[in-house]
Design a protein around this motif. Structure first.
Motif, short mmCIF file in Angstrom:
data_model
loop_
_atom_site.label_atom_id
_atom_site.label_comp_id
_atom_site.label_asym_id
_atom_site.label_seq_id
_atom_site.Cartn_x
_atom_site.Cartn_y
_atom_site.Cartn_z
N VAL A 314 0.87 -1.17 0.00
CA VAL A 314 0.00 0.00 0.00
C VAL A 314 0.91 1.23 0.00
CG1 VAL A 314 -1.58 1.37 1.40
CG2 VAL A 314 -2.01 -1.06 1.08
N TRP A 315 0.62 2.14 -0.89
CA TRP A 315 1.42 3.35 -1.00
C TRP A 315 0.62 4.58 -0.59
CZ3 TRP A 315 5.51 4.00 -5.33
CH2 TRP A 315 6.30 2.84 -5.42
N VAL A 316 1.24 5.45 0.17
CA VAL A 316 0.73 6.80 0.38
C VAL A 316 1.58 7.69 -0.51
CG1 VAL A 316 0.43 8.70 2.00
CG2 VAL A 316 0.02 6.34 2.75
N GLU A 317 0.96 8.23 -1.55
CA GLU A 317 1.74 8.89 -2.60
C GLU A 317 1.34 10.35 -2.77
OE1 GLU A 317 3.13 8.06 -7.23
OE2 GLU A 317 1.65 6.77 -6.26
N HIS A 318 2.35 11.17 -2.96
CA HIS A 318 2.17 12.59 -3.26
C HIS A 318 2.33 12.74 -4.76
CE1 HIS A 318 4.83 16.28 -4.03
NE2 HIS A 318 3.60 16.73 -3.98
N VAL A 319 1.29 13.21 -5.45
CA VAL A 319 1.31 13.30 -6.91
C VAL A 319 1.22 14.77 -7.32
CG1 VAL A 319 0.31 12.48 -9.07
CG2 VAL A 319 0.14 11.07 -7.00
N ALA A 320 2.35 15.34 -7.71
CA ALA A 320 2.40 16.77 -8.03
C ALA A 320 1.50 17.12 -9.22
CB ALA A 320 3.85 17.19 -8.32
N LYS A 321 1.41 16.22 -10.20
CA LYS A 321 0.62 16.52 -11.40
C LYS A 321 -0.87 16.58 -11.10
CE LYS A 321 3.64 14.92 -15.12
NZ LYS A 321 3.72 14.08 -16.33
N TRP A 322 -1.29 15.99 -10.01
CA TRP A 322 -2.71 16.00 -9.65
C TRP A 322 -2.93 16.97 -8.49
CZ3 TRP A 322 -3.32 9.96 -9.46
CH2 TRP A 322 -3.22 9.47 -10.76
N GLN A 323 -2.55 18.23 -8.70
CA GLN A 323 -2.75 19.26 -7.68
C GLN A 323 -2.14 18.86 -6.35
OE1 GLN A 323 -4.64 22.50 -7.94
NE2 GLN A 323 -3.71 22.00 -9.90
N ASP A 324 -0.96 18.23 -6.41
CA ASP A 324 -0.26 17.79 -5.20
C ASP A 324 -1.13 16.89 -4.33
OD1 ASP A 324 2.38 19.01 -5.36
OD2 ASP A 324 1.31 20.89 -5.33
N ALA A 325 -1.98 16.11 -4.97
CA ALA A 325 -2.88 15.23 -4.23
C ALA A 325 -2.11 14.22 -3.39
CB ALA A 325 -3.80 14.50 -5.20
N LEU A 326 -2.71 13.83 -2.27
CA LEU A 326 -2.20 12.73 -1.45
C LEU A 326 -3.18 11.57 -1.61
CD1 LEU A 326 -1.07 14.53 1.80
CD2 LEU A 326 0.39 13.24 0.25
N SER A 381 -8.39 2.72 -4.28
CA SER A 381 -7.68 3.97 -4.05
C SER A 381 -8.54 4.95 -3.28
CB SER A 381 -7.28 4.58 -5.40
OG SER A 381 -7.01 5.95 -5.27
N HIS A 382 -7.88 5.81 -2.52
CA HIS A 382 -8.60 6.79 -1.71
C HIS A 382 -7.85 8.11 -1.72
CE1 HIS A 382 -10.78 8.72 1.48
NE2 HIS A 382 -9.79 8.66 2.34
N ASN A 383 -8.57 9.22 -1.84
CA ASN A 383 -7.96 10.55 -1.79
C ASN A 383 -7.83 10.98 -0.33
OD1 ASN A 383 -7.98 10.83 -4.63
ND2 ASN A 383 -10.11 11.45 -4.57
N LEU A 384 -6.61 11.12 0.15
CA LEU A 384 -6.39 11.59 1.52
C LEU A 384 -6.55 13.11 1.59
CD1 LEU A 384 -3.30 9.39 2.43
CD2 LEU A 384 -5.62 9.12 3.29
N ILE A 385 -5.90 13.82 0.69
CA ILE A 385 -6.11 15.26 0.52
C ILE A 385 -6.15 15.53 -0.98
CG2 ILE A 385 -5.25 17.59 0.93
CD1 ILE A 385 -3.71 16.63 3.30
N TYR A 386 -7.26 16.05 -1.46
CA TYR A 386 -7.38 16.30 -2.90
C TYR A 386 -8.47 17.33 -3.15
CZ TYR A 386 -8.47 15.71 -7.79
OH TYR A 386 -8.70 15.96 -9.12
N PHE A 388 -4.74 19.37 -3.19
CA PHE A 388 -3.93 19.96 -2.14
C PHE A 388 -3.34 21.26 -2.67
CE2 PHE A 388 -0.29 19.09 1.09
CZ PHE A 388 -0.85 20.02 1.95
N GLY A 389 -4.23 22.20 -2.99
CA GLY A 389 -3.81 23.47 -3.56
C GLY A 389 -3.33 24.45 -2.50
N ASP A 390 -3.09 25.68 -2.93
CA ASP A 390 -2.54 26.69 -2.02
C ASP A 390 -3.49 27.01 -0.87
OD1 ASP A 390 -0.28 26.79 -3.55
OD2 ASP A 390 -0.83 28.60 -4.64
N GLU A 391 -4.80 27.05 -1.16
CA GLU A 391 -5.75 27.36 -0.10
C GLU A 391 -5.72 26.30 1.00
OE1 GLU A 391 -9.65 28.03 -1.60
OE2 GLU A 391 -9.06 29.74 -2.85
N LYS A 392 -5.65 25.03 0.59
CA LYS A 392 -5.59 23.95 1.58
C LYS A 392 -4.29 24.01 2.35
CE LYS A 392 -7.16 20.23 3.57
NZ LYS A 392 -8.34 20.30 4.45
#
Length: 444
Positions: A314-326, A381-386, A388-392
């Motif tokens: 299981v990976w907890v991944e930070h994806v910069a291309k997807w608005q820095d989604a976790l 898959s699950h969005n932990l933070i999505y 993750f823009g500047d406001e968040k």
């Protein structure tokens, strides 16, 4: 250039921030007074939903046979926008676009399946020419995606065909393979086109109101939700205090550094919290980069040997291309071996089961893709933070928020891990009865 230390310049930054904050508060008040927060699009769907919101609404407007009953008018306005404000090629050169539409000339198909060439978001076709529009807001490109589309168009519609790459800011494609394509953006071309559509429908209330609401969605996505009138004091202030402009790059770099620091501290806290129960490590290959610095930084969580999922990660991944989604999910890229047929059936069974608890747990369900090699998340898959823009980021940075955010993330990770294990056990028990999955292979 280093960050400013001049007290006057620092005061200018503070004053500018206050002006923009005041403009945002006025904008929010205006929206509330006009009941503008009620938006049919964002009420039903995420404002970043590429397929169900943006691609399908663009198809609705562009289609000459659409329910708007305006014939080819909106399509003509789209062509006129690209003629007057040309898109760019890969080398940043404007591309001429002298096209027009008649009622029967163009057919518009959404999510067009094109055999081995893939699925085009929008396919516009007429005699002797075709246009593919690839719509990307957060999703990444598939291997050779734009190149495949151009080869398909040329084989079916001739050499005058075009591939249009539509993104929020008009960025370059990584998958064009040296073949020509046109870059356009929501921030300029789509907003310009929508303004033309609004002017055209000023006397047609139902259509005008819907386009108006969609324009607000696009404005929000592209950071243009504040009107020019409300922003005018900030514009004038920058004009009279130009020292602010000289530090823009340094400010951007500092914000990136703050984001990296937050992600690294979050990764360290997750590793510490999960370590007693799981083997947790950073993804191999990060080299000098940290979790936050790498555009695909990831924590790898291994199940204990007693778990039915002990063979998977299981990976907890930070994806910069997807608005820095976790994101979190079972990972299959990075040189994973080809799955057995039993594994495939297991993931398919788990995917079906995961659809049931989705509403109760809030987990974002993603089913298995067609091929293992191109799959990021085979199941669950699950969005932990999505997103993750500047406001968040600004929301979670204060010290009093950080510990709370970390506790929430750890809890979400544990819930998701428990859900995957429970779903796997259920799938295996059901399969053992039907004989669809080799339980011995799963345990050995």
């Amino acid at each position: 250039m280093s960050m400013p230390t001049n007290p006057a310049t620092l005061e200018h930054f503070s004053s500018l921030a206050a002006m923009i904050g005041e403009a945002q508060r006025k904008a929010d008040a205006d929206v509330r007074a006009a009941h503008g927060r009620f938006n049919v699009f964002t009420t039903l769907l995420s404002d970043r939903d590429e397929v169900r919101l943006h691609t399908r609404f663009l198809h609705c407007l562009l289609d000459p046979q659409g329910a708007h009953d305006r014939g080819p008018q909106f399509l003509n306005l789209f062509f006129a926008t690209l003629a007057e404000r040309p898109g760019l090629d890969h080398e940043d050169k404007p591309v001429e676009f002298p096209l027009s539409a008649t009622p029967q000339a163009w057919t518009i198909e959404k999510e067009a399946a094109c055999a081995e060439y893939g699925q085009m978001d929008l396919l516009l076709a007429t005699s002797g020419s075709g246009i593919a529009i690839e719509n990307k807001i957060d999703a990444i490109e598939q291997p050779e995606q734009l190149a495949k589309y151009m080869r398909y168009l040329r084989s079916r519609h001739g050499d005058s065909s075009r591939v249009i790459y539509l993104t929020l800011d008009g960025k370059q494609s990584d998958t064009h393979g040296g073949l020509p394509y046109i870059r356009i953006s929501y921030a300029t071309h789509i907003l310009d086109w929508l303004e033309r559509c609004l002017a055209d429908t000023a006397s047609i209330s139902p259509i005008h109101a819907v386009i108006l609401q969609y324009r607000e969605v696009v404005r929000k996505l592209t950071g243009r939700s504040l009107s020019s009138t409300l922003m005018q004091p900030a514009v004038e202030y920058i004009r009279t205090h130009p020292d602010i402009i000289t530090y823009r790059r340094e400010i951007d770099a500092a914000i990136v550094a703050v984001r990296v620091d937050f992600l690294d501290r979050m990764a360290a806290a997750l590793m510490s919290s999960l370590a007693p129960d799981y083997e947790v490590r950073l993804r191999a290959g990060l080299k000098e980069k940290s979790f936050g610095q790498d555009p695909n930084g990831a924590l790898v969580i291994k199940f204990p040997e007693s778990s039915p999922l002990a063979r998977f990660e299981v990976w907890v991944e930070h994806v910069a291309k997807w608005q820095d989604a976790l994101l979190i999910g079972i990972e299959s890229k990075y040189q994973k071996s080809e799955p057995s047929e039993s594994d495939r059936r297991l993931f398919e069974a788990m995917s079906l089961l995961l659809q049931k608890p989705e509403a109760a747990t809030g987990h974002h369900y993603v089913g298995p893709r067609a091929t293992w090699e191109k799959t990021w998340w085979p199941t669950g898959s699950h969005n932990l933070i999505y997103p993750f823009g500047d406001e968040k980021l600004a929301e979670v940075l204060p010290k009093e928020q950080f510990d709370k955010v970390i506790d929430e993330l750890v809890n979400k990770v544990r819930i998701h891990i428990d859900l995957l294990e429970k779903t796997c056990r259920t799938a295996l028990i059901s399969a053992a009865v039907t004989g669809q999955i080799d339980v011995r292979a799963q345990n050995g």
